[in-house]
Write a protein that holds these residues in place. Sequence first.
Motif, PDB file in Angstrom:
ATOM      1  N   ARG A 135       0.876  -1.158   0.033  1.00  0.00           N
ATOM      2  CA  ARG A 135       0.020  -0.127   0.011  1.00  0.00           C
ATOM      3  C   ARG A 135       0.874   1.350  -0.199  1.00  0.00           C
ATOM      4  O   ARG A 135       0.731   2.157  -0.706  1.00  0.00           O
ATOM      5  N   TRP A 176      -6.465 -10.258   9.695  1.00  0.00           N
ATOM      6  CA  TRP A 176      -7.239  -9.257   8.897  1.00  0.00           C
ATOM      7  C   TRP A 176      -8.792  -9.944   8.933  1.00  0.00           C
ATOM      8  O   TRP A 176      -9.074 -10.835   8.266  1.00  0.00           O
ATOM      9  N   ASN A 188      -8.154  -2.089  -6.564  1.00  0.00           N
ATOM     10  CA  ASN A 188      -8.296  -1.860  -8.005  1.00  0.00           C
ATOM     11  C   ASN A 188      -9.715  -1.325  -8.294  1.00  0.00           C
ATOM     12  O   ASN A 188      -9.857  -0.265  -9.233  1.00  0.00           O
ATOM     13  N   VAL A 216     -11.266   0.715  -6.626  1.00  0.00           N
ATOM     14  CA  VAL A 216     -11.605   2.160  -6.409  1.00  0.00           C
ATOM     15  C   VAL A 216     -11.076   3.195  -7.246  1.00  0.00           C
ATOM     16  O   VAL A 216     -11.697   4.146  -7.763  1.00  0.00           O
TER      17      VAL A 216
HETATM   18  C1  LIG Z   1      -4.882  -6.190   6.044  1.00  0.00           C
HETATM   19  C2  LIG Z   1      -5.643  -5.666   4.603  1.00  0.00           C
HETATM   20  C3  LIG Z   1      -5.131  -6.030   3.454  1.00  0.00           C
HETATM   21  C4  LIG Z   1      -5.631  -5.867   2.219  1.00  0.00           C
HETATM   22  N1  LIG Z   1      -5.208  -6.424   0.892  1.00  0.00           N
HETATM   23  C5  LIG Z   1      -5.530  -6.134  -0.354  1.00  0.00           C
HETATM   24  C6  LIG Z   1      -4.852  -6.857  -1.222  1.00  0.00           C
HETATM   25  O1  LIG Z   1      -4.195  -7.467  -1.267  1.00  0.00           O
HETATM   26  N2  LIG Z   1      -5.384  -6.324  -2.615  1.00  0.00           N
HETATM   27  C7  LIG Z   1      -6.478  -5.415  -2.757  1.00  0.00           C
HETATM   28  O2  LIG Z   1      -6.768  -5.051  -3.850  1.00  0.00           O
HETATM   29  N3  LIG Z   1      -6.978  -5.099  -1.682  1.00  0.00           N
HETATM   30  C8  LIG Z   1      -6.628  -5.064  -0.210  1.00  0.00           C
HETATM   31  N4  LIG Z   1      -7.211  -4.670   0.608  1.00  0.00           N
HETATM   32  C9  LIG Z   1      -8.363  -3.829   0.569  1.00  0.00           C
HETATM   33  C10 LIG Z   1      -7.880  -2.290   0.191  1.00  0.00           C
HETATM   34  O3  LIG Z   1      -7.034  -1.954   1.075  1.00  0.00           O
HETATM   35  C11 LIG Z   1      -9.297  -1.611   0.089  1.00  0.00           C
HETATM   36  O4  LIG Z   1     -10.019  -2.234  -0.589  1.00  0.00           O
HETATM   37  C12 LIG Z   1      -8.973  -0.229  -0.475  1.00  0.00           C
HETATM   38  O5  LIG Z   1      -8.042   0.427   0.267  1.00  0.00           O
HETATM   39  C13 LIG Z   1     -10.147   0.785  -0.578  1.00  0.00           C
HETATM   40  O6  LIG Z   1      -9.505   2.040  -0.808  1.00  0.00           O
HETATM   41  P1  LIG Z   1     -10.423   3.370  -0.233  1.00  0.00           P
HETATM   42  O7  LIG Z   1      -9.966   4.564  -0.840  1.00  0.00           O
HETATM   43  O8  LIG Z   1     -11.887   3.088  -0.635  1.00  0.00           O
HETATM   44  O9  LIG Z   1     -10.392   3.280   1.314  1.00  0.00           O
HETATM   45  P2  LIG Z   1      -9.200   3.254   2.115  1.00  0.00           P
HETATM   46  O10 LIG Z   1      -7.942   2.802   1.560  1.00  0.00           O
HETATM   47  O11 LIG Z   1      -9.380   2.641   3.181  1.00  0.00           O
HETATM   48  O12 LIG Z   1      -8.795   4.707   2.395  1.00  0.00           O
HETATM   49  C14 LIG Z   1      -9.721   5.573   3.202  1.00  0.00           C
HETATM   50  C15 LIG Z   1      -8.942   6.924   3.659  1.00  0.00           C
HETATM   51  O13 LIG Z   1      -9.924   7.824   4.285  1.00  0.00           O
HETATM   52  C16 LIG Z   1      -9.428   8.320   5.212  1.00  0.00           C
HETATM   53  N5  LIG Z   1     -10.513   8.754   6.213  1.00  0.00           N
HETATM   54  C17 LIG Z   1     -11.313   7.740   7.020  1.00  0.00           C
HETATM   55  N6  LIG Z   1     -12.340   8.677   7.706  1.00  0.00           N
HETATM   56  C18 LIG Z   1     -11.960   9.758   7.197  1.00  0.00           C
HETATM   57  C19 LIG Z   1     -12.566  11.129   7.945  1.00  0.00           C
HETATM   58  N7  LIG Z   1     -13.532  11.036   8.364  1.00  0.00           N
HETATM   59  N8  LIG Z   1     -12.026  12.312   6.989  1.00  0.00           N
HETATM   60  C20 LIG Z   1     -11.121  12.156   6.325  1.00  0.00           C
HETATM   61  N9  LIG Z   1     -10.443  11.088   5.745  1.00  0.00           N
HETATM   62  C21 LIG Z   1     -11.034  10.038   6.498  1.00  0.00           C
HETATM   63  C22 LIG Z   1      -8.503   7.187   6.132  1.00  0.00           C
HETATM   64  O14 LIG Z   1      -7.664   7.778   6.719  1.00  0.00           O
HETATM   65  C23 LIG Z   1      -7.715   6.529   4.671  1.00  0.00           C
HETATM   66  O15 LIG Z   1      -6.830   7.333   4.241  1.00  0.00           O
HETATM   67  C24 LIG Z   1      -6.683  -4.885   2.044  1.00  0.00           C
HETATM   68  C25 LIG Z   1      -7.219  -4.591   3.191  1.00  0.00           C
HETATM   69  C26 LIG Z   1      -6.704  -4.662   4.420  1.00  0.00           C
HETATM   70  C27 LIG Z   1      -7.327  -4.290   5.681  1.00  0.00           C
END
Ligand SMILES: Cc1cc2nc3c(=O)[nH]c(=O)nc-3n(C[C@H](O)[C@H](O)[C@H](O)COP(=O)(O)OP(=O)(O)OC[C@H]3O[C@@H](n4cnc5c(N)ncnc54)[C@H](O)[C@@H]3O)c2cc1C
Length: 337
Positions: free
Chosen positions: A36, A211, A248, A250
Amino acid sequence: MEVRAYQINFFNNKPFDTYEIGSVEKYGYPGLRVYRKVLIKALLAKCVEKNIEIIFGKKFTRILSESEAGVTWEFEYGTVGQAASLVGTDGIHSRVRSYPHPDIEPKFMNVMAIGATIPTNRVTLPEKYALPVTIMSKNHGAYILAPNFPDGSELVIVKQRRVEEHDREGWKDLLADKEGSDDFLRRGVEYFPDIVRQAISAVTQESVSIWPFYQVPKMDKWTSKGGRVSILGDAAHAIPPSSGQGANQVFEDAYTYALMRGQCDGASLDFVLAKWQRGRQEQIDRLIVLAQQMNVRRFPELAQNGINNEVFGTEDFNMEWLFKPNLDKLVQEWLAA
Ligand SMILES: Cc1cc2nc3c(=O)[nH]c(=O)nc-3n(C[C@H](O)[C@H](O)[C@H](O)COP(=O)(O)OP(=O)(O)OC[C@H]3O[C@@H](n4cnc5c(N)ncnc54)[C@H](O)[C@@H]3O)c2cc1C
């Protein structure tokens, strides 16, 4: 080069199923596993190059008002933001989501993954051994082994565990219980081949991570009534991770949202963005099915009759829809629908 994940039936030590996770010939790129922090660094560098300003250290708390002209919201400590549209990409526990959907909570899937990383050189891999691989035993679950880093010098070993929902305190204890997770990772390893036994013996408790798998229930809308507030990514559709597609999706959400939002005037926002959500939901629904297929492979006991090619392991995954989607064309079709 084509990258395939292998499923090995330890019952007879024979591979019985493989599926693609990338192919230069077919899709233009090999399978990629990226930390990440590496991805975030690359994205930040791109933003700097394109003069896109990022403001850190602001926490969204709530929407103050939505009108025909735009939306106003509050950050922690009382500062206020204003824009024509707000897109909440704030993850699985999204605060922005509570504006259009005050009652939606992520649902625990009764599964968690226990994983650890080890130096690859602690394992003697048979010559031309294909990784990543899932090695399954009829009664003792399955281990996934996958290489990290471009040179494959780190190996991640993962085993999935079925577990009941816990309350907040229970989760705190479970997540802190590295000894219990380490123990689970080692349990039954004697029923697996050498490479798994070697990998497990190299695991240290500090490198063990846990996880729990959550899914965000399906929502009829990812956009507020007025059309000025949307959610995407995990906030809208966190899916079981077994298909490795969370990150992906996202990118696909954001790209298609931007194309569709660019076609809207104030009056058509709600209508056009509903089409975007419908189109994207179709993809997410297919991924949920794919994740279920993967889960069966990682919990052999879930297959009704034990390890048996008739029960599972023979699906021919056609991955064109996933690895080579034509997003511009899809958006045109959604707009025309
Ligand atoms: C342990 C683990 C392993 C994973 N492995 C994989 C993998 O191998 N392959 C894969 O494709 N996916 C994986 N995932 C899933 C993947 O990480 C998520 O699907 C992806 O990161 C989602 O992206 P996002 O931008 O929607 O949310 P996130 O990446 O969760 O980002 C959300 C962001 O919003 C911020 N935020 C939250 N609340 C607020 C607020 N109130 N105000 C301002 N900012 C805020 C957070 O700080 C964060 O930066 C994994 C997840 C975990 C937990």
